[in-house]
Enzyme design. Sequence first.
Site, PDB file in Angstrom:
ATOM      1  CB  THR A  11      41.399  38.050  46.211  1.00 44.04           C
ATOM      2  OG1 THR A  11      40.668  38.411  47.359  1.00 44.04           O
ATOM      3  CG2 THR A  11      39.905  37.898  44.517  1.00 44.04           C
ATOM      4  CB  ILE A  12      43.243  40.293  42.129  1.00 39.03           C
ATOM      5  CG1 ILE A  12      41.580  41.774  42.615  1.00 39.03           C
ATOM      6  CG2 ILE A  12      43.696  40.780  40.532  1.00 39.03           C
ATOM      7  CD1 ILE A  12      40.918  40.693  41.802  1.00 39.03           C
ATOM      8  N   GLY A 109      41.538  49.859  43.197  1.00 36.39           N
ATOM      9  CA  GLY A 109      42.020  50.682  44.397  1.00 36.39           C
ATOM     10  C   GLY A 109      42.595  51.961  43.952  1.00 36.39           C
ATOM     11  CB  SER A 138      36.723  48.909  40.247  1.00 41.31           C
ATOM     12  OG  SER A 138      35.684  49.326  39.885  1.00 41.31           O
ATOM     13  CB  CYS A 139      35.129  43.949  40.467  1.00 41.38           C
ATOM     14  SG  CYS A 139      35.348  44.166  41.988  1.00 41.38           S
ATOM     15  NE  ARG A 167      32.926  41.219  46.983  1.00 41.04           N
ATOM     16  CZ  ARG A 167      33.493  42.488  46.479  1.00 41.04           C
ATOM     17  NH1 ARG A 167      33.344  43.662  47.425  1.00 41.04           N
ATOM     18  NH2 ARG A 167      35.236  43.086  47.263  1.00 41.04           N
ATOM     19  CG  HIS A 193      30.814  52.136  41.176  1.00 39.03           C
ATOM     20  ND1 HIS A 193      30.052  52.406  42.091  1.00 39.03           N
ATOM     21  CD2 HIS A 193      31.626  51.374  41.373  1.00 39.03           C
ATOM     22  CE1 HIS A 193      30.574  51.677  43.596  1.00 39.03           C
ATOM     23  NE2 HIS A 193      31.393  51.349  43.054  1.00 39.03           N
ATOM     24  CB  ALA A 194      29.464  58.034  38.538  1.00 38.54           C
ATOM     25  CD  GLN A 300      33.173  39.577  44.274  1.00 41.45           C
ATOM     26  OE1 GLN A 300      32.041  39.329  43.277  1.00 41.45           O
ATOM     27  NE2 GLN A 300      32.958  38.220  45.007  1.00 41.45           N
TER      28      GLN A 300
END
EC number: 1.2.1.59
Length: 340
Positions: A11-12, A109, A138-139, A167, A193-194, A300
């Site tokens: 994907t990326i 990741g 990350s996204c 998602r 995420h924080a 994403q």
Amino acid sequence: MISVAVNGYGTIGKRVADAILKQPDMRLVGVAKTSPNYEAFIAHRKGIKIYVPQQSIKKFEEAGIPVAGTIEDLVKASDIVVDTTPNGVGAQYKPIYQQFQRNAIFQGGEKAEVADISFSALCNYDEALGKKYIRVVSCNTTALLRTICTINKVTKVEKVRATIVRRAADQKEVKKGPINSLVPDPATVPSHHAKDVNSVIKNLDIVTMAVIAPTTLMHMHFINITLKDKVEKKDVLSVLENTPRIVLISSKYDAEATAELVEVARDLKRERNDIPEVMVFDDSVYVKDNEVMLMYAVHQESIVVPENVDAIRASTRLMSAEDSIRITNESLGILKGYLI
């Protein structure tokens, strides 16, 4: 001209490879694949050289895909490697990059410890100059950082509280779910995420929560930002409108659902229907005194692609942040202002 290898063509990786082909100061050496699937066939059809693990050469040749060499050959032939392998695999490849003394860009990741610095182009490009190993966050973290660092230009951001609706899977990931459930990710606070934001903005007071939803199209963020000083809504909208890699979505479009935004991307003839910009719904921007609230959508599959291109330039000291971001945006057709 910097010679770039892409290890991983999913994907990326395939998006990063295509982005590198559009840069005036970069040359794509080739990509690494471990299985001869449809992505490998398409890469071959595009004329991209494919490198594989030694033990996979026969499998690729039997499938009719010519092999340019091993992954070690790819690393040796490059100046820098963009590692887009699955979560955790990049750390396993790092010894190879070290063996051949090659700079490398990792993805979000991987754990932050895999690299010298975690990276967001609008936040800390200058800090990444000359770093041998850079981790593009990350996204979701990329979207948070773009938004936070942009609003920080109005007045200092002191506190962030964010809820992330993730998602469940990318569109091609047929074995992932959920199909009919909302899943806390995790059911503890804060979500990862924080911590990831703090890997770039060290002392920011930020708490995040996340939930996985049964959709494949985009993430959605709902954030509450506390600023040092009182601000006006027009000032917040102005800085969002004038910052690259952020676009505003007007209610006039009658396109506020993520499915409708994908349709907009199709109609705009965006490659792969990608929208690498953070998509802020302008009517969602709420300001009272020193508090700002807003919501935005995050594609994403593509949001981190321009960050990877800029990370290459930062690692190799090719140019300044301003020049790199401008060239990347121009070459990839990335906008600011309103999407339409």
